[in-house]
Scaffold this active site. Structure first.
Site, PDB file in Angstrom:
ATOM      1  N   PRO A   1       0.739  -1.210   0.046  1.00  0.00           N
ATOM      2  CA  PRO A   1      -0.082  -0.098  -0.185  1.00  0.00           C
ATOM      3  C   PRO A   1       0.700   1.300  -0.297  1.00  0.00           C
ATOM      4  CG  PRO A   1      -0.021  -1.038   2.233  1.00  0.00           C
ATOM      5  CD  PRO A   1       0.957  -1.775   1.527  1.00  0.00           C
ATOM      6  N   GLU A   2       0.451   2.423  -0.563  1.00  0.00           N
ATOM      7  CA  GLU A   2       1.413   3.197  -0.804  1.00  0.00           C
ATOM      8  C   GLU A   2       1.036   4.004   0.899  1.00  0.00           C
ATOM      9  OE1 GLU A   2       0.257   8.011  -2.564  1.00  0.00           O
ATOM     10  OE2 GLU A   2       0.604   6.685  -4.194  1.00  0.00           O
ATOM     11  N   ARG A   3       2.290   4.650   1.219  1.00  0.00           N
ATOM     12  CA  ARG A   3       2.184   5.078   2.251  1.00  0.00           C
ATOM     13  C   ARG A   3       2.347   7.034   2.653  1.00  0.00           C
ATOM     14  NH1 ARG A   3       3.290  -0.023   2.465  1.00  0.00           N
ATOM     15  NH2 ARG A   3       4.378  -1.162   4.496  1.00  0.00           N
TER      16      ARG A   3
END
Length: 357
Positions: free
Chosen positions: A243-245
């Site tokens: 997932p994008e942080r």
């Protein structure tokens, strides 16, 4: 000192200004110390009503709220330095200047101008200020279409939109693809539960960019289902995803649950036989860093020079798996067909999930 007469109350509210310490009613219907950050006039049955924006001391800003006069009273004189003995010397200001602004210049605290979001038939109460209010004067309530997510400031515009809006809308917002989960209720009405977005390129190592399950649809297993769906896309395209942080606390908890569920099932199938991190990546679609992060939570990983060695105690593993939360909704992998990179083709009659009983 409590307000005991109409004249005292009139003086108290006429002297109320930004920075004044007061007692106000919280969302939990309790009286608590707070500070006035702003004020505004709202329209109620063809009349104007004054509200005050209160921040409660030592509480998160999500508990800030707009209060009416009946929900505010002065502190005792010994407790407040902001309420003076006489009328404060204030410059006269026009009525429009007393309305709320997104960020008061003297406090630097964002004010929630949106108190209620009407999402279809459900009323939602926002926790935090919205970025929508930066360039827009909002009346305190938004109407959001639960079919296409368009929002409206005025009820009249929202009603006109409902008569024209299709049941389902396609999301083609470059450079992202939006995967929206809908459910069909017992009354036959189709409503959105949540969504996740993913970059169209699909080669940046991100399983998804944004994940959202609407508040009134949470705790039904939709979040886990959407996460499993996005990782299935990664596996179908022979990619590893993450997932994008940065992740919120809720987001990290949701992904950690899925990583644990997915990796534990793979390890259980191996039944003590050797398996590499590379094999776990290929079977799960989860990047090595996230796999190691999850295993370290259970002390299953030992560092040895520059390598990581997975050492799993069988008794500890069985106990951890026994306590593992199973998904409420199961994805039917065999019904998915890939049409575009990172974009599944969903047939009209297929049922891609089922409630697990």
């Amino acid at each position: 000192m409590a307000v005991r007469s109409r004249s005292n109350a009139k003086y108290f509210f006429s002297s109320l200004q930004k920075g004044t310490s007061v007692l106000a009613v919280t969302t939990f219907n309790e009286w608590k110390k707070g500070v006035v950050y702003n004020s505004r006039y709202i329209s109620v049955e063809k009349s104007k009503l004054l509200e005050y924006y209160i921040h409660f001391r030592d509480d998160d800003i999500r508990l800030d709220r707009w209060c009416r006069r009946c929900d505010i009273k002065p502190l005792e004189d010994s407790e407040s330095n902001a309420v003076s003995d006489g009328p404060p010397k204030l410059k006269r200001s026009r009525r429009k200047d007393r309305s709320a602004t997104p960020v008061p210049s003297d406090t630097g605290v964002a004010v929630k101008l949106i108190s209620i979001i009407q999402f279809g038939s459900v009323a939602l109460f926002p926790w935090y200020p919205s970025i929508l209010q930066r360039n827009t004067r909002l009346p305190g309530q938004l109407w959001v279409c639960n079919r296409c997510f368009s929002y409206f400031i005025y009820l009249k515009d929202y009603r006109i939109h409902l008569s024209l809006c299709p049941r389902l809308c396609a999301y083609l917002l470059a450079p992202f693809m939006f995967y929206v989960l809908y459910r069909k209720g017992a009354d036959g009405v189709i409503e959105a539960c949540g969504y996740f977005s993913k970059e169209k390129s699909g080669d940046n190592g991100k399983a998804l960019s944004c994940l959202c399950v609407f508040p009134h649809e949470q705790r039904n297993g939709y979040g886990m289902f959407l996460i499993e769906f996005c990782y299935e896309l990664c596996k179908r395209n022979r990619l590893y995803g993450t997932p994008e942080r940065p992740l919120s606390d809720e987001g990290r908890s949701a992904f950690m649950k899925y990583w644990t569920y997915s990796i534990f099932n793979i390890l259980d199938e191996k039944d003590g036989r050797k398996i590499s991190i590379t094999s776990l990546q290929e079977k799960s679609g989860i990047v090595a860093e996230d796999i190691l992060d999850m295993l370290e939570q259970y002390s299953f990983v030992k560092n040895c020079s520059s390598d990581h060695i997975i050492l799993i105690d069988r008794v500890a593993f069985v106990e951890a798996k026994r306590c593992l939360q199973q998904p409420k909704i199961k994805l039917h992998h065999r019904l998915l067909k890939t049409r575009l990179p990172g974009s599944p083709f969903l047939g009209k009659s297929a049922n891609y999930y089922s409630n697990k009983t």
